[in-house]
Design an enzyme around this catalytic site. Structure first.
Site, PDB file in Angstrom:
ATOM      1  N   GLY A 195      39.134  44.854  36.162  1.00  0.00           N
ATOM      2  CA  GLY A 195      38.863  44.109  34.937  1.00  0.00           C
ATOM      3  C   GLY A 195      37.562  43.318  34.995  1.00  0.00           C
ATOM      4  N   GLN A 196      37.275  42.603  33.901  1.00  0.00           N
ATOM      5  CA  GLN A 196      36.027  41.839  33.776  1.00  0.00           C
ATOM      6  C   GLN A 196      35.874  40.859  34.943  1.00  0.00           C
ATOM      7  OE1 GLN A 196      35.970  38.766  30.836  1.00  0.00           O
ATOM      8  NE2 GLN A 196      33.739  38.711  30.694  1.00  0.00           N
ATOM      9  N   LEU A 197      36.952  40.173  35.258  1.00  0.00           N
ATOM     10  CA  LEU A 197      36.901  39.188  36.329  1.00  0.00           C
ATOM     11  C   LEU A 197      37.168  39.797  37.689  1.00  0.00           C
ATOM     12  CD1 LEU A 197      37.532  36.113  34.784  1.00  0.00           C
ATOM     13  CD2 LEU A 197      38.171  36.020  37.184  1.00  0.00           C
ATOM     14  N   TYR A 208      50.185  36.372  24.113  1.00  0.00           N
ATOM     15  CA  TYR A 208      49.452  36.186  25.376  1.00  0.00           C
ATOM     16  C   TYR A 208      49.541  34.708  25.811  1.00  0.00           C
ATOM     17  CZ  TYR A 208      45.137  35.567  28.193  1.00  0.00           C
ATOM     18  OH  TYR A 208      44.214  35.243  29.156  1.00  0.00           O
ATOM     19  N   LYS A 247      51.338  33.064  29.073  1.00  0.00           N
ATOM     20  CA  LYS A 247      50.623  32.235  30.055  1.00  0.00           C
ATOM     21  C   LYS A 247      51.299  30.866  30.204  1.00  0.00           C
ATOM     22  CE  LYS A 247      47.384  34.965  31.509  1.00  0.00           C
ATOM     23  NZ  LYS A 247      47.432  35.471  32.890  1.00  0.00           N
ATOM     24  N   ASP A 305      50.589  49.897  39.933  1.00  0.00           N
ATOM     25  CA  ASP A 305      51.059  49.473  38.619  1.00  0.00           C
ATOM     26  C   ASP A 305      51.929  48.249  38.926  1.00  0.00           C
ATOM     27  OD1 ASP A 305      52.541  48.944  36.396  1.00  0.00           O
ATOM     28  OD2 ASP A 305      53.030  51.033  35.950  1.00  0.00           O
ATOM     29  N   ASP A 351      44.429  48.566  41.065  1.00  0.00           N
ATOM     30  CA  ASP A 351      44.534  48.628  39.601  1.00  0.00           C
ATOM     31  C   ASP A 351      45.282  49.905  39.256  1.00  0.00           C
ATOM     32  OD1 ASP A 351      44.028  48.252  36.778  1.00  0.00           O
ATOM     33  OD2 ASP A 351      42.368  46.960  37.385  1.00  0.00           O
ATOM     34  N   GLY A 371      44.611  44.039  39.496  1.00  0.00           N
ATOM     35  CA  GLY A 371      43.781  43.987  38.293  1.00  0.00           C
ATOM     36  C   GLY A 371      42.310  43.925  38.670  1.00  0.00           C
TER      37      GLY A 371
HETATM   38  C1  AKB Z   1      40.969  36.031  25.523  1.00  0.00           C
HETATM   39  O1  AKB Z   1      40.082  35.889  24.668  1.00  0.00           O
HETATM   40  O2  AKB Z   1      42.106  36.426  25.286  1.00  0.00           O
HETATM   41  C2  AKB Z   1      40.657  35.629  26.957  1.00  0.00           C
HETATM   42  C3  AKB Z   1      41.104  34.240  27.242  1.00  0.00           C
HETATM   43  C4  AKB Z   1      40.393  33.096  26.638  1.00  0.00           C
HETATM   44  O3  AKB Z   1      42.032  34.048  27.967  1.00  0.00           O
HETATM   45  N1  AKB Z   1      39.255  35.768  27.204  1.00  0.00           N
END
Ligand code: AKB
Length: 326
Positions: free
Chosen positions: A14-16, A142, A146, A52, A37, A11
């Site tokens: 990505g942003q990070l 999401y 997590k 992938d 990526d 990844g």
């Molecule tokens: C999101 O907004 O989904 C992420 C996070 C806080 O994990 N930036």
């Protein structure tokens, strides 16, 4: 004999990932950091492999090719995008995590980093100074992925001794890249609009306070937790991490110190429902106690830094586009 550290970043576009990859290159050397990526990124300097992460065999090939010793698994579908395709999000977030945990276990990978998020918290957790061990009842797919991932990380540590380390990231504010698919993304976009003298339309209500963190702090935290001695890591699910907390209104007030005419209108959408269930602020005292975490950027320093960096970036971009037009 201990193998030389060779890091795989999954990844990395990505942003990070894009910023973390650079910091890891500085730390370990360009040839010891393998960025990966779904596709190569234009202008990337370093070693890159297309991966992938839903394909375990492909991860295994790259581990074999470079003799990988550490994996940073940053690939995931974030909160807002996840709500538009819940089952696909669950499949991708969990499949990629299981693949990383399994290849790490079978290849004796020394350390794995798996980011969690403030999205693991829901209405059952206190809104203010949410403690590390608060009840987890996430309301997004999401967040559910997590929360499950944190437990799987702990399971792999307890059952197989796999050294998985994790942080619950707040919303990340950075100037290097534009995030996508998150609920906290507004807090990056707003800076671009301010610097370009454009009006900003905010998808959250003005009073919605969320935990946020500046990119320099979050990269430092990620490297610090990975460097901490094994015996200092007492939390094997995930550590709370705080940077600074603010609402869109507070951020606008801060930006207006530099751009007094900055115009904003509020037009909350489905992302407001997600944000309303997340904490306002985070108690990260366990991270402080275990591995000495301390943020450096408050809202003021973050705002001045973002604006200065974006002004430089756009000047460069304008110069480049002029050069191309000539
Ligand atoms: C999101 O907004 O989904 C992420 C996070 C806080 O994990 N930036």
């Amino acid at each position: 004999m201990r193998k030389k550290t060779t890091v795989l970043v999954i990844g990395a576009n990505g942003q990070l990932g894009s910023v973390l990859t650079k910091s890891l290159q500085e730390k370990y050397g360009c040839d010891r950091v393998i960025a990966s990526d779904l596709q190569p990124k234009e202008g990337f300097e370093g070693v890159f492999e297309v991966i992938d992460a839903t394909d375990m065999d492909r991860i295994q090939e790259v581990i074999n090719k470079y003799d990988i010793t550490q994996i940073y698994h940053l690939a995931a579908i974030l909160s807002a995008k996840g709500e538009t395709m819940p089952l696909i999000t669950w499949d991708i977030n969990m499949k990629t995590l299981f693949n990383v945990l399994e290849v790490s276990r079978t290849n004796n990978i020394e350390k794995v980093f798996f980011p969690s998020s403030i999205a693991v918290f829901g209405e059952g957790a206190p809104l203010e100074h949410t403690p590390n061990n608060a009840y987890l009842d996430p309301a997004t797919v999401y967040g559910i992925s997590k929360a499950a991932g944190e437990n799987w990380a702990q399971y792999y540590f307890l059952k197989y001794g796999l050294d998985v380390r994790s942080i619950r990231y707040p919303g990340v504010i950075g100037y290097q890249s534009i995030p996508s698919g998150g609920t906290t993304d507004y807090a990056v976009d707003i800076f671009h609009k301010a610097v370009l003298n454009e009006e900003f339309e905010c998808f959250l209500e003005k009073e919605t306070t969320l935990p946020m963190i500046f990119i320099d702090d979050v990269i430092r935290a990620t490297i610090e937790i990975m460097e901490a001695p094994l015996e200092d890591i007492s939390v094997r699910t995930s550590y709370n991490l705080a940077g600074t907390s603010f609402s869109p209104l507070e951020l606008v007030q801060e930006i207006r110190k530099l751009y007094p005419d900055f115009k904003v209108k509020y037009n909350p959408d489905y992302r407001q429902d997600i944000a309303s269930k997340w904490p306002d602020s985070i108690d990260d005292s366990v991270a402080l106690k275990d591995w000495g975490w301390k943020p450096k950027f408050d809202i003021e320093l973050m705002t001045t830094t973002m604006i200065q960096k974006l002004k430089e970036k756009y000047k460069i971009d304008i110069k480049n586009s002029k050069a191309l037009m000539l």
